[in-house]
Design a protein around this motif. Structure first.
Motif, short mmCIF file in Angstrom:
data_model
loop_
_atom_site.label_atom_id
_atom_site.label_comp_id
_atom_site.label_asym_id
_atom_site.label_seq_id
_atom_site.Cartn_x
_atom_site.Cartn_y
_atom_site.Cartn_z
N TYR A 215 0.82 -1.22 0.00
CA TYR A 215 0.00 0.00 0.00
C TYR A 215 0.85 1.27 0.00
O TYR A 215 0.33 2.36 -0.17
CB TYR A 215 -0.89 0.03 1.25
N ASP B 204 3.46 4.36 -0.82
CA ASP B 204 3.98 5.12 -1.96
C ASP B 204 5.22 5.86 -1.46
O ASP B 204 5.45 5.95 -0.25
CB ASP B 204 2.93 6.08 -2.52
N PRO B 205 6.05 6.38 -2.39
CA PRO B 205 7.31 6.99 -1.95
C PRO B 205 7.14 8.14 -0.97
O PRO B 205 7.98 8.32 -0.08
CB PRO B 205 7.94 7.47 -3.27
N ASP C 127 6.14 -5.26 -3.97
CA ASP C 127 6.01 -4.65 -5.29
C ASP C 127 4.61 -4.86 -5.88
O ASP C 127 4.42 -4.75 -7.08
CB ASP C 127 7.07 -5.26 -6.21
N THR C 128 3.66 -5.12 -5.00
CA THR C 128 2.30 -5.48 -5.42
C THR C 128 1.72 -4.53 -6.47
O THR C 128 1.04 -4.95 -7.39
CB THR C 128 1.37 -5.47 -4.18
N ARG C 129 1.98 -3.26 -6.30
CA ARG C 129 1.46 -2.25 -7.24
C ARG C 129 2.60 -1.51 -7.95
O ARG C 129 2.47 -0.36 -8.33
CB ARG C 129 0.52 -1.29 -6.50
N GLY C 130 3.71 -2.21 -8.10
CA GLY C 130 4.80 -1.69 -8.92
C GLY C 130 5.69 -0.65 -8.27
O GLY C 130 6.62 -0.14 -8.90
N LEU C 131 5.42 -0.31 -7.00
CA LEU C 131 6.15 0.79 -6.38
C LEU C 131 7.29 0.33 -5.47
O LEU C 131 7.89 1.15 -4.77
CB LEU C 131 5.18 1.68 -5.57
N LEU D 12 10.44 -0.60 -5.88
CA LEU D 12 11.76 0.03 -6.04
C LEU D 12 11.70 1.53 -5.80
O LEU D 12 12.63 2.12 -5.24
CB LEU D 12 12.32 -0.28 -7.43
N ALA D 13 10.62 2.17 -6.22
CA ALA D 13 10.47 3.60 -5.95
C ALA D 13 10.42 3.83 -4.44
O ALA D 13 11.00 4.80 -3.92
CB ALA D 13 9.20 4.14 -6.61
N ALA E 61 -3.44 -10.73 -3.67
CA ALA E 61 -3.66 -10.35 -5.07
C ALA E 61 -3.03 -11.43 -5.95
O ALA E 61 -1.85 -11.33 -6.29
CB ALA E 61 -3.05 -8.98 -5.36
N ALA F 81 0.01 -11.17 -8.51
CA ALA F 81 0.77 -9.93 -8.31
C ALA F 81 2.10 -10.24 -7.62
O ALA F 81 2.26 -11.28 -7.00
CB ALA F 81 -0.03 -8.94 -7.48
N ASP G 269 16.69 -6.99 -8.90
CA ASP G 269 16.31 -5.66 -9.38
C ASP G 269 16.75 -4.58 -8.38
O ASP G 269 17.23 -3.51 -8.77
CB ASP G 269 14.80 -5.59 -9.60
N THR H 15 12.59 -8.02 -13.31
CA THR H 15 12.74 -7.57 -14.70
C THR H 15 14.17 -7.74 -15.22
O THR H 15 14.37 -7.98 -16.40
CB THR H 15 12.40 -6.06 -14.81
#
Lengths: 334, 334
Positions: free
Chosen positions: A198, A200-201, A226-230, A232-233, A259, A262, A270, A308
């Protein structure tokens, strides 16, 4: 026409970033506990051997939970015993309660991570205790550790620190209160985890800045999903405010139980690539790590894997960060 | 026990981030040009209609290149004409040369993006011109634009700004020299692109900080690829230094020609989620955007798609960022 004098020296780490960071491998625990198949012990030992050879020095090798609950980790004692034979390897285990802590102390784990969920609802559902009951359990673990004479560090890991799939919002103030409680109860280290992806940066920056002001060097680790791609950010945002230790799973194994399909934990390879690419030394040989990834992937044939870098490969311009001094746990004050 | 007074107001954007940002949809151009199938024009118009309804206001609709080179974009004139009927939509096209620019001017594009490759080797291989020859071409486009009386903005897009699969390293100083050259030649805007997914957040911060000092408000857009998983981390790093406009492709369509199966452009929905989650207003309804993503995915059945949000869904705690004022191009000085 090149104006070389204006270019920064690419071998120097950027001044706003730490010079070194540690990626703690948690695939053998957090990754394997989330997939149904039981990886044979011999493969786990191979994994440890190859990870150590690639330069990884902090690895969570399993959990001291009842084998009927997590048969995937039933061999934790054997895996830990092998880990202790690898020079300089700092081996941690997860312990859910005092009984598990006693096993970790008896086996000589370097660190035991005690999960606490800042979400009241998640805590009751997963640990069958309130967060404050976990804090009280940590005080008992500390007493047991001190009585035993063992050097095992206690890390209080505050999960669902950025929100919860059951409860929704988890307040910053509650996370910080529980973190302070863990330190007061005798935890040597505290960590913060985005258990359900959940964060975010901006949330990461805000919470870790405050946590570092409270815990200082005792703030151990950031655990991002990394469930929602964030993932590494979020790790980058934490690094910017001074966090230098991160959990990750090779090939992002484990996924997310909330999820299907996911990603789960940030993929080790990475995260290492991001750090090394920025000149933040990790001490890990990425080529060797990618070979290990391929090996683990072959063992887990049929499982959904993530990450990736394994597909795209390292950039032509990639150069490992220069290693000045390894920021490994063994060198720290204990 | 909650200490509510110490919690930040979640509706307020974090002070170190801009209050608003624009995600430019480039899937209809950069995405579609990289996949073999030709999407029917009717689907493109549906896509535009639904994107506009979801709140997207800046879209790159195609390229004015010879149809025999890119049959996927042969209908750009028709797609652009339709885009111009959608209220408040700022429609851009890619133009590789003066001939393309003349078509863009004649069709009344709001912006034409002229690609330049900072890598000499990539420039010769892809554009058959040196970077400086592209700068000279931009001067001719500017003269044509001024003579035509059209209001079409010229954006000089510096690609391979962080490295190149052919040449390897691309020096910061060379990127900045070419960017200055584009501005001197009459480009109204300049953008920087990580064409091959070589950038890391530290490189992004370093280059964009310098670029913003040179170009100020004329620095238009950051274009990041997710080839090695760093697309969102790179966008966050750019946002932190003041970049407020980003390219993205819905479902990350297009992939990467240099790494089969790897991601191409950052996925629009993931980038929007990161921004909105941090309180940075984009003006886009993420629920509507995810519906559009499902539709585009159905049209592109069989293509490799990317992105994470569509699978995991929005967090229970998600709330759109409050929109104070839309940072759309139409409101800017032209």
């Amino acid at each position: 026409m090149h104006a070389a004098a204006t270019d920064p020296d690419p071998t120097i780490c950027h001044p706003f970033l730490p010079r070194e960071a540690v990626v703690r491998e948690v695939g053998l625990r957090d990754g394997l506990q989330s997939i149904a198949m039981v990886l044979p012990t011999a493969h786990k030992l191979d994994w440890l051997r190859q990870a150590h050879a690639a330069g990884q020095r902090e690895i969570e090798v399993g959990s001291f939970v009842p084998a009927r609950l997590l048969p995937q980790l039933a061999d934790t004692e054997e895996v830990l015993a092998f880990a202790k034979t690898l020079p300089g390897l700092f081996a941690s285990v997860l312990v859910p309660n005092l009984k598990g802590a006693e096993r970790a102390l008896a086996c000589g784990a370097d660190l035991m991570m005690v999960p606490l969920s800042a979400s009241h609802a998640h805590s009751l559902a997963n640990l069958r205790k309130t967060p404050d009951e976990v804090v009280a359990e940590v005080a008992r673990m500390r007493a047991a550790r001190d009585a035993s004479g063992a050097r095992t560090l206690i890390d209080g890991g505050v999960g669902t620190a950025f929100g919860c799939t059951l409860q929704g919002e988890v307040r910053e103030s509650e996370v910080l209160r529980l973190m302070q409680g863990l330190l007061d109860a005798g935890a040597d280290r505290v960590s913060l985890a985005d258990t359900v992806g959940y964060a975010d940066p901006a949330m990461v920056r805000s919470l870790f800045e405050k946590a570092l002001r409270i815990a200082g060097d005792r703030l151990w680790c950031g655990h991002f999903h990394d469930t929602r791609g964030l993932g590494l950010a979020n790790a980058y945002a934490a690094l910017e405010v001074g966090v230098t230790r991160f959990d990750a799973c090779i090939a992002g194994i484990g996924g997310c139980p909330h999820a299907p399909g996911a990603s789960g934990n940030v993929a080790t390879e990475d995260l290492l690539f991001m750090l090394e690419s920025m000149g933040v030394a990790t001490g890990v040989d990425l080529h060797a790590l990618l070979q290990l990834r391929a090996r683990v992937a072959s063992w887990l044939d049929g499982q959904t894997l993530h990450g990736t870098l394994w597909r795209a490969g390292l950039p032509k311009t990639f150069a490992p960060a220069p290693v000045a001094a390894r920021a490994v746990a063994e060198s720290q004050d204990r």
